[in-house]
Scaffold this motif. Sequence first.
Motif, PDB file in Angstrom:
ATOM      1  N   LYS A   1      17.536  -7.003  59.976  1.00 23.97           N
ATOM      2  CA  LYS A   1      16.458  -6.796  59.010  1.00 23.97           C
ATOM      3  C   LYS A   1      16.911  -5.879  57.881  1.00 23.97           C
ATOM      4  CE  LYS A   1      12.634  -7.394  62.294  1.00 23.97           C
ATOM      5  NZ  LYS A   1      11.462  -6.744  62.937  1.00 23.97           N
TER       6      LYS A   1
ATOM      7  N   ARG B   1      10.333  -2.388  53.044  1.00 27.15           N
ATOM      8  CA  ARG B   1       9.640  -3.657  52.786  1.00 27.15           C
ATOM      9  C   ARG B   1       9.990  -4.704  53.833  1.00 27.15           C
ATOM     10  NH1 ARG B   1      10.324  -2.260  47.103  1.00 27.15           N
ATOM     11  NH2 ARG B   1      12.405  -3.188  47.135  1.00 27.15           N
ATOM     12  N   GLU B   2      11.241  -4.696  54.294  1.00 30.76           N
ATOM     13  CA  GLU B   2      11.688  -5.703  55.248  1.00 30.76           C
ATOM     14  C   GLU B   2      11.311  -5.351  56.688  1.00 30.76           C
ATOM     15  OE1 GLU B   2      13.066  -9.253  56.397  1.00 30.76           O
ATOM     16  OE2 GLU B   2      13.029  -8.577  54.310  1.00 30.76           O
ATOM     17  N   THR B   3      11.238  -4.062  57.012  1.00 33.37           N
ATOM     18  CA  THR B   3      11.020  -3.663  58.408  1.00 33.37           C
ATOM     19  C   THR B   3       9.552  -3.419  58.742  1.00 33.37           C
ATOM     20  OG1 THR B   3      11.497  -1.352  57.804  1.00 33.37           O
ATOM     21  CG2 THR B   3      13.334  -2.687  58.666  1.00 33.37           C
TER      22      THR B   3
ATOM     23  N   ASP C   1      18.474  -8.769  49.801  1.00 33.76           N
ATOM     24  CA  ASP C   1      17.409  -9.281  48.948  1.00 33.76           C
ATOM     25  C   ASP C   1      17.191  -8.384  47.726  1.00 33.76           C
ATOM     26  OD1 ASP C   1      17.077 -11.350  50.692  1.00 33.76           O
ATOM     27  OD2 ASP C   1      15.217 -10.601  51.595  1.00 33.76           O
TER      28      ASP C   1
ATOM     29  N   LYS D   1      19.199  -7.788  55.576  1.00 39.82           N
ATOM     30  CA  LYS D   1      18.442  -8.726  54.759  1.00 39.82           C
ATOM     31  C   LYS D   1      17.714  -7.999  53.638  1.00 39.82           C
ATOM     32  CE  LYS D   1      15.070 -12.503  54.956  1.00 39.82           C
ATOM     33  NZ  LYS D   1      14.370 -12.064  53.728  1.00 39.82           N
ATOM     34  N   GLY D   2      17.086  -6.864  53.971  1.00 41.38           N
ATOM     35  CA  GLY D   2      16.397  -6.096  52.942  1.00 41.38           C
ATOM     36  C   GLY D   2      17.331  -5.631  51.844  1.00 41.38           C
TER      37      GLY D   2
END
Length: 415
Positions: free
Chosen positions: A286, A136-138, A293, A289-290
């Motif tokens: 990233k 989802r983040e990348t 989160d 962060k993913g």
Amino acid sequence: MTFTLRRIFVAFFRIHMRIPSVSHTQKQPQSEVLMSLLTAARYQNVHSIRWDEAINQCGDDVIALSVADMDFEAPKPIVDAVTQRASIGNYCYTYLDDDYYSSVIDWTKSRHNWEITPEEIVAVGRMVESTPAVLRETVGVGACVVVPYPAYSPTPAAIRAAGCHVIPWNLKLNGTRYEYDFESLEFLLEDADALVITNPHNPTGRVWSEDELRRIARIARERNVLVISDEFHMDLLHPGQRFHPYLSCIEPGDQAMSFIAPGKTFNIAGLETANIIVSDPDLREKVRKGIDDAGCHNPRFFAQAATVAGYRHCADWLDELLALVDHHTHLLDQALSDIDGAALIPPEGTYLAWIDLRNTGLNDEQLESRLHQQGLVLTPGVEFGNGGSGFMRMNLAVPTPLFEKALTRLAQAFA
């Protein structure tokens, strides 16, 4: 002290099944003692997915060689470390210290000549839990992700959980060896955002060569595609095989990461300790962060104790296990040679065997039914999607007496 697998087998059943020791003067062979224990009370109160599901399918007199768990107690240094950790009694949130990171680094260097740095390590619990967060983040929701098939089923499930689309990439079976179809990959990656590979491959057991991995890296680089390499089975190699980390086959700036873990190596998958290795700093941010989160950032309470103990003190245990798995591979190959239409795809890695039953004249439902009638549960190949029909996956990491009994049942199923 080095504990042999034989001692581990005996210790496991004496402690967990609470039965008395059998002296060497008794006439009953040890193998029969172990077999009766497995039939009567295996994994009592553990709630093993593999054994409990098999019992629900076929009754108590069943041998389950399906889910990729071993039937061995974890190495004693790990058991001792986890027990000591549990005895503290304060199960708080924790962090990982330098000893954890250095144990991972030292293991990959000594075992695979793979040099990584502490900064490249992103600690997580499980790959199937972390993959949706990373994707989802990348690459984002709606991305197209290519997956080689047959595929370990939780992988495409995790991709779909991220809101992404799974694009099958069918492996080619050349005789008894699986190969990548690079011509189709060139086409598939034209419109793809990511590629997820497994090395060694589950379920086929292929250990991909350096040339194969470099070719993937080149194609992915030309098309700006992220590559995620599941390397959970990297330590489980058959004789003569060498593991090549995907990240050792890329160039600076390539978008790539690898998942590694001690779980399959030391039979501690239930402790959920794993690492994502990311060389590129921007991609790593990233990933972090993913993970943050998604709330996957705190390590499991036993992660440090189990990982450090395994990587620091259990190499000899692993070597003995690999010798046993190789022995079981030969026993299985001999057994299949007596079954018309059956053949073994020679495994190069993992403790799993991929059995070709396409020429037996039976469909998938009939294959599973025949095995269940004999009290034997394997993993049907159809569970791995495209290219799995007509195959069965068998777990080799069990005590030899149990494995020999399973081979007898296998033969009876096709008599």
